[in-house]
Design a protein around this motif. Sequence first.
Motif, PDB file in Angstrom:
ATOM      1  N   GLY A   1       0.778  -1.112  -0.056  1.00  0.00           N
ATOM      2  CA  GLY A   1       0.094  -0.112  -0.184  1.00  0.00           C
ATOM      3  C   GLY A   1       0.913   1.053  -0.001  1.00  0.00           C
ATOM      4  N   THR A   2       2.046   1.341   0.756  1.00  0.00           N
ATOM      5  CA  THR A   2       3.102   2.315   0.856  1.00  0.00           C
ATOM      6  C   THR A   2       3.694   2.626  -0.406  1.00  0.00           C
ATOM      7  N   HIS A   3       4.520   1.347  -0.910  1.00  0.00           N
ATOM      8  CA  HIS A   3       5.382   1.410  -2.145  1.00  0.00           C
ATOM      9  C   HIS A   3       5.003   0.605  -3.504  1.00  0.00           C
ATOM     10  N   GLY A   4       3.705   0.159  -3.339  1.00  0.00           N
ATOM     11  CA  GLY A   4       3.315  -0.598  -4.388  1.00  0.00           C
ATOM     12  C   GLY A   4       4.050  -1.905  -4.713  1.00  0.00           C
ATOM     13  N   TYR A   5       3.409  -2.632  -5.317  1.00  0.00           N
ATOM     14  CA  TYR A   5       4.285  -4.188  -5.690  1.00  0.00           C
ATOM     15  C   TYR A   5       5.486  -3.883  -6.220  1.00  0.00           C
ATOM     16  N   ARG A   6       5.555  -3.246  -7.294  1.00  0.00           N
ATOM     17  CA  ARG A   6       7.179  -3.028  -7.730  1.00  0.00           C
ATOM     18  C   ARG A   6       7.976  -2.523  -6.712  1.00  0.00           C
ATOM     19  N   GLY A   7       7.669  -1.548  -6.082  1.00  0.00           N
ATOM     20  CA  GLY A   7       8.369  -0.902  -4.945  1.00  0.00           C
ATOM     21  C   GLY A   7       8.850  -1.566  -3.633  1.00  0.00           C
ATOM     22  N   THR A   8       8.087  -2.831  -3.443  1.00  0.00           N
ATOM     23  CA  THR A   8       8.323  -3.541  -2.276  1.00  0.00           C
ATOM     24  C   THR A   8       9.107  -4.677  -2.635  1.00  0.00           C
ATOM     25  N   THR A   9      10.111  -4.927  -1.797  1.00  0.00           N
ATOM     26  CA  THR A   9      10.770  -6.046  -1.992  1.00  0.00           C
ATOM     27  C   THR A   9      10.786  -7.471  -1.009  1.00  0.00           C
ATOM     28  N   LEU A  10      11.194  -8.422  -1.218  1.00  0.00           N
ATOM     29  CA  LEU A  10      11.101  -9.374  -0.386  1.00  0.00           C
ATOM     30  C   LEU A  10      11.866  -9.079   0.956  1.00  0.00           C
ATOM     31  N   ALA A  11      13.110  -8.395   0.617  1.00  0.00           N
ATOM     32  CA  ALA A  11      13.869  -7.952   1.747  1.00  0.00           C
ATOM     33  C   ALA A  11      12.999  -7.375   2.728  1.00  0.00           C
ATOM     34  N   SER A  12      12.209  -6.339   2.271  1.00  0.00           N
ATOM     35  CA  SER A  12      11.668  -5.193   3.282  1.00  0.00           C
ATOM     36  C   SER A  12      10.404  -5.863   3.731  1.00  0.00           C
ATOM     37  N   ILE A  13       9.896  -7.046   2.900  1.00  0.00           N
ATOM     38  CA  ILE A  13       8.729  -7.551   3.740  1.00  0.00           C
ATOM     39  C   ILE A  13       9.405  -8.519   4.856  1.00  0.00           C
ATOM     40  N   ALA A  14      10.279  -9.241   4.528  1.00  0.00           N
ATOM     41  CA  ALA A  14      11.204 -10.120   5.785  1.00  0.00           C
ATOM     42  C   ALA A  14      11.582  -9.254   6.793  1.00  0.00           C
ATOM     43  N   GLU A  15      12.205  -7.939   6.334  1.00  0.00           N
ATOM     44  CA  GLU A  15      12.576  -7.313   7.700  1.00  0.00           C
ATOM     45  C   GLU A  15      11.550  -6.893   8.453  1.00  0.00           C
ATOM     46  N   ALA A  16      10.161  -6.358   7.861  1.00  0.00           N
ATOM     47  CA  ALA A  16       9.400  -6.111   8.606  1.00  0.00           C
ATOM     48  C   ALA A  16       8.621  -7.114   9.630  1.00  0.00           C
ATOM     49  N   VAL A  17       8.946  -8.343   9.250  1.00  0.00           N
ATOM     50  CA  VAL A  17       8.273  -9.536  10.195  1.00  0.00           C
ATOM     51  C   VAL A  17       9.517 -10.238  10.945  1.00  0.00           C
ATOM     52  N   GLU A  18      10.639  -9.615  10.920  1.00  0.00           N
ATOM     53  CA  GLU A  18      11.840 -10.055  11.339  1.00  0.00           C
ATOM     54  C   GLU A  18      12.030 -11.451  11.126  1.00  0.00           C
ATOM     55  N   LEU A  19      12.172 -11.781   9.729  1.00  0.00           N
ATOM     56  CA  LEU A  19      12.351 -13.147   9.105  1.00  0.00           C
ATOM     57  C   LEU A  19      13.797 -12.826   8.360  1.00  0.00           C
ATOM     58  N   THR A  20      14.465 -13.898   7.853  1.00  0.00           N
ATOM     59  CA  THR A  20      15.269 -13.754   6.773  1.00  0.00           C
ATOM     60  C   THR A  20      14.392 -13.889   5.390  1.00  0.00           C
ATOM     61  N   GLU A  21      14.985 -13.575   4.372  1.00  0.00           N
ATOM     62  CA  GLU A  21      14.427 -13.877   3.049  1.00  0.00           C
ATOM     63  C   GLU A  21      14.084 -15.300   2.940  1.00  0.00           C
TER      64      GLU A  21
ATOM     65  N   ILE B   1       3.134 -13.689  -2.150  1.00  0.00           N
ATOM     66  CA  ILE B   1       2.400 -13.014  -1.174  1.00  0.00           C
ATOM     67  C   ILE B   1       1.346 -11.902  -1.586  1.00  0.00           C
ATOM     68  N   LEU B   2       1.697 -11.227  -2.846  1.00  0.00           N
ATOM     69  CA  LEU B   2       0.607 -10.429  -3.195  1.00  0.00           C
ATOM     70  C   LEU B   2      -0.605 -11.230  -3.532  1.00  0.00           C
TER      71      LEU B   2
END
Length: 163
Positions: free
Chosen positions: A26-46, A59-60
């Motif tokens: 919602g903030t960065h769009g699909y293309r602007g969101t990385t797996l790394a940023s999702i992983a970091e947000a939930v405190e997981l590794t990729e 995920i989408l």
Amino acid sequence: MMNEKRKRVRKDRTNEILEEATRLFGTHGYRGTTLASIAEAVELTEAGLLHYFPGKVHILQGVLELREKQDIERLQNQFDFNKPLIKNVIEALNDVVQRNEADPAIIRLFTVLVSESLRADHPSHDFFVNRYSQVRTQFNELLKGLINENQIRSDNDVEQISI
């Protein structure tokens, strides 16, 4: 004494991942969101994230399917589609508006993803094309039911209203 190995019970983090992905998409769009940023947000590794979803597109799809499922369940619980009452239809639409106002992340998510998905190569393109086609068909049927129940005038152009 036998050496007992404890089996580690892994907490299912699927919903947490989908919630954070909703916020990030919602903030960065699909293309602007990385797996790394999702992983970091939930405190997981990729790699840990990929245990739950094989890739970003999955995920989408999970985010979209979860939201769609929640919306359908809410509407089904609100009224009987086979015998609609105009009062219930208006209440349901009002509920959707209030729920969306209370959750700006969802509005951002859908606004960003709908606009991105206009391109045929976007992973959610088919989802939105099908979703809006189905919603329009269901709304047409709902309006026809209201006409049949004499709750709205029969001279209403159902096709035009549902556009």
